[in-house]
Design an enzyme around this catalytic site. Structure first.
Site, PDB file in Angstrom:
ATOM      1  N   TYR A  78       0.862  -1.189   0.000  1.00 59.44           N
ATOM      2  CA  TYR A  78       0.000   0.000   0.000  1.00 59.44           C
ATOM      3  C   TYR A  78       0.892   1.230   0.000  1.00 59.44           C
ATOM      4  O   TYR A  78       1.819   1.341   0.803  1.00 59.44           O
ATOM      5  CB  TYR A  78      -0.874  -0.008   1.255  1.00 59.44           C
ATOM      6  CG  TYR A  78      -1.758   1.202   1.410  1.00 59.44           C
ATOM      7  CD1 TYR A  78      -2.887   1.369   0.607  1.00 59.44           C
ATOM      8  CD2 TYR A  78      -1.479   2.176   2.365  1.00 59.44           C
ATOM      9  CE1 TYR A  78      -3.710   2.481   0.763  1.00 59.44           C
ATOM     10  CE2 TYR A  78      -2.296   3.288   2.527  1.00 59.44           C
ATOM     11  CZ  TYR A  78      -3.416   3.433   1.716  1.00 59.44           C
ATOM     12  OH  TYR A  78      -4.226   4.524   1.874  1.00 59.44           O
ATOM     13  N   ASP A 125       9.488   2.821  -0.553  1.00 61.25           N
ATOM     14  CA  ASP A 125       8.469   3.499   0.244  1.00 61.25           C
ATOM     15  C   ASP A 125       8.749   3.190   1.711  1.00 61.25           C
ATOM     16  O   ASP A 125       8.385   2.123   2.226  1.00 61.25           O
ATOM     17  CB  ASP A 125       7.079   3.021  -0.180  1.00 61.25           C
ATOM     18  CG  ASP A 125       5.987   3.701   0.634  1.00 61.25           C
ATOM     19  OD1 ASP A 125       6.314   4.425   1.599  1.00 61.25           O
ATOM     20  OD2 ASP A 125       4.805   3.494   0.314  1.00 61.25           O
ATOM     21  N   LYS A 140       5.100   9.276   8.715  1.00 63.47           N
ATOM     22  CA  LYS A 140       4.915   8.709  10.068  1.00 63.47           C
ATOM     23  C   LYS A 140       5.947   9.215  11.079  1.00 63.47           C
ATOM     24  O   LYS A 140       5.818  10.311  11.578  1.00 63.47           O
ATOM     25  CB  LYS A 140       4.867   7.181   9.971  1.00 63.47           C
ATOM     26  CG  LYS A 140       3.650   6.713   9.128  1.00 63.47           C
ATOM     27  CD  LYS A 140       3.383   5.242   9.267  1.00 63.47           C
ATOM     28  CE  LYS A 140       2.315   4.727   8.327  1.00 63.47           C
ATOM     29  NZ  LYS A 140       0.942   4.897   8.773  1.00 63.47           N
TER      30      LYS A 140
END
Ligand code: HOZ
Length: 426
Positions: free
Chosen positions: A143, A238, A266
């Site tokens: 994702y 990623d 994050k």
């Protein structure tokens, strides 16, 4: 008397689609009513009823130093007192850019954005602008946020709800995304042999954390690097989830893989909306205003988000920080596995740095297909039983879990003891 979480959820359902602002939060996968959180402190969160939980979600990763760490809170308060946003350069942006480039040697230049989705979508556009090619390659169950071209056979909420490809994504756009199997180096070789000259970029989660946790085979990562170099494609790691989470140098340091571009989010925002993409100077210089690839944002480099990120990044550089995190995550996964096996429950678990995966299966999954064959109903049962015992796990069998430096050995032992009770009555 109705539970306060339920009251808030019922009211939310009337004005927010599904009652939540991000699908996995709705508890639909595990069933039941989502918890509404009032506050967090260290390793704990409190719901609308005032019940305390040991938190293994950590806002889906950012809370690596625990909730409301005094230094992070102070940094944000100080920044807020000076101005909430300017839409103009600030010294803090320079400081965090220099720090990111220092900590991650693959970053020669970096640009700040506000979310992981922005970081990945911008990196893809940049790779296309740089190579002049259109096709991108991703892996099933990974994702990378919810931009059109990346929401094809995706993980996280998309997977949780059995809609790995979203409606609303034009077929013409989805057709530019080729989806391959995670950890399948041979499949990758075949794809590059067939259409390598068309591939602008390969984007990958170096540890997949949105289909539960799937660790990479070293040969898979090596094949990615070799093939992208051979064919002039941009390798995008990623690291929104893994960056500063699996170690100070992220997964690229952990597995010794050199990306062309990296996406971050994050932890680097310390819980506030900060994210980034960066990498090779020759690629990054294609960005406006230097080059022709456009990307912008009013909130990019927001001073509060930058302050939270800088304070968090300072804390994770403390000697022994990651060793401690790794010890906690290892103790948790080993303890849970022993507790389950003792009672004959098919279960295993693993961690990479400060992230972990729990599987109702006898073997650690290495692919999307293997994740799919884990026992989801058992996970759901376990999730609710642990919730009863005051342990908050991700409300989906397809998300990684996170420990923070604020968890103590006593917290981990209490969690294992709770699981032991749960498995006794399995
Ligand atoms: N996509 C996130 C999990 N990998 C969930 C974000 C959220 O609900 O806050």
């Amino acid at each position: 008397m109705t539970n306060h979480n339920q009251q808030l959820f019922d009211a939310s359902l009337k004005v927010i689609p599904g009652g939540v602002n991000s699908p996995v939060r709705a508890f639909r996968s595990v069933g039941g009513t989502p918890l509404f959180f009032q506050r967090g402190q260290g390793a704990y969160v409190w719901d609308a009823e005032g019940k305390r939980y040991t938190d293994y979600v950590g806002s889906w990763g950012p809370m690596i130093v625990g909730h409301c760490h005094p230094e992070v809170v102070k940094a944000v308060q100080d920044a807020a007192a000076k101005g909430l946003g300017f839409g103009a350069p600030t010294e803090g942006e320079l400081e965090i850019a220099e720090l990111l480039c220092k900590l991650l040697p693959s970053l020669e230049m970096v640009r700040l954005v506000s979310s992981g989705t922005e970081a990945t979508m911008s990196a893809i556009r940049l790779a296309r602008g740089f190579t002049g090619r259109s096709r991108i390659v991703k892996f099933e169950g990974c994702y990378h946020g919810h931009s059109d071209g990346l929401l094809v056979k995706a993980g996280s909420g998309a997977l949780t709800f059995g809609q790995p490809s979203s409606s609303g994504v034009p077929a013409e756009i989805a057709a530019l995304t080729t989806v391959l199997d995670y950890n399948d180096a041979e499949g990758l070789e075949r794809a590059f042999a067939e259409f390598g000259h068309e591939i602008a970029a390969v984007i990958v989660e170096p540890v997949a954390g949105n289909m539960n946790l799937v660790a990479p085979h070293p040969a898979f990562l090596q094949a990615l690097r070799k093939l992208c170099t051979q064919h002039g494609s941009v390798l995008i790691l990623d690291e929104v989830m893994t960056g500063f989470r699996v170690g100070l140098q992220g997964a690229q340091g952990h597995y010794h893989i050199q990306p062309d571009l990296v996406t971050l989010g994050k932890v680097m925002g310390g819980g506030l909306p900060a994210a980034a993409f960066g990498g090779r100077r020759d690629i990054m210089q294609c960005l406006a205003p230097l080059g022709s690839v456009y990307q912008a944002g009013t909130l990019s480099g927001n001073p509060l988000a930058v302050a939270a990120g800088l304070a968090t990044l300072k804390l994770v550089q403390a000697p022994g920080f990651y060793e401690h995190l790794i010890e906690l995550a290892t103790e948790l996964t080993i303890g849970l596995t022993i507790a389950a096996r003792k009672h004959g429950v098919p279960f295993c678990a693993q961690s990479v740095g400060g992230m972990f995966g729990l599987y109702f299966s006898n073997n650690l999954p290495t692919s999307y297909q293997e994740v799919m064959s884990c026992d989801k109903l058992s996970f759901n049962r376990f999730f609710h039983a642990m919730l009863e015992h005051g342990v908050y796990l991700a409300p989906s069998a397809y998300e990684a879990g996170f420990v923070s430096a604020a968890h103590t050995v006593a917290d981990i032992e209490a969690t294992i003891a709770a699981a032991d009770k749960v498995f006794t009555n399995w």
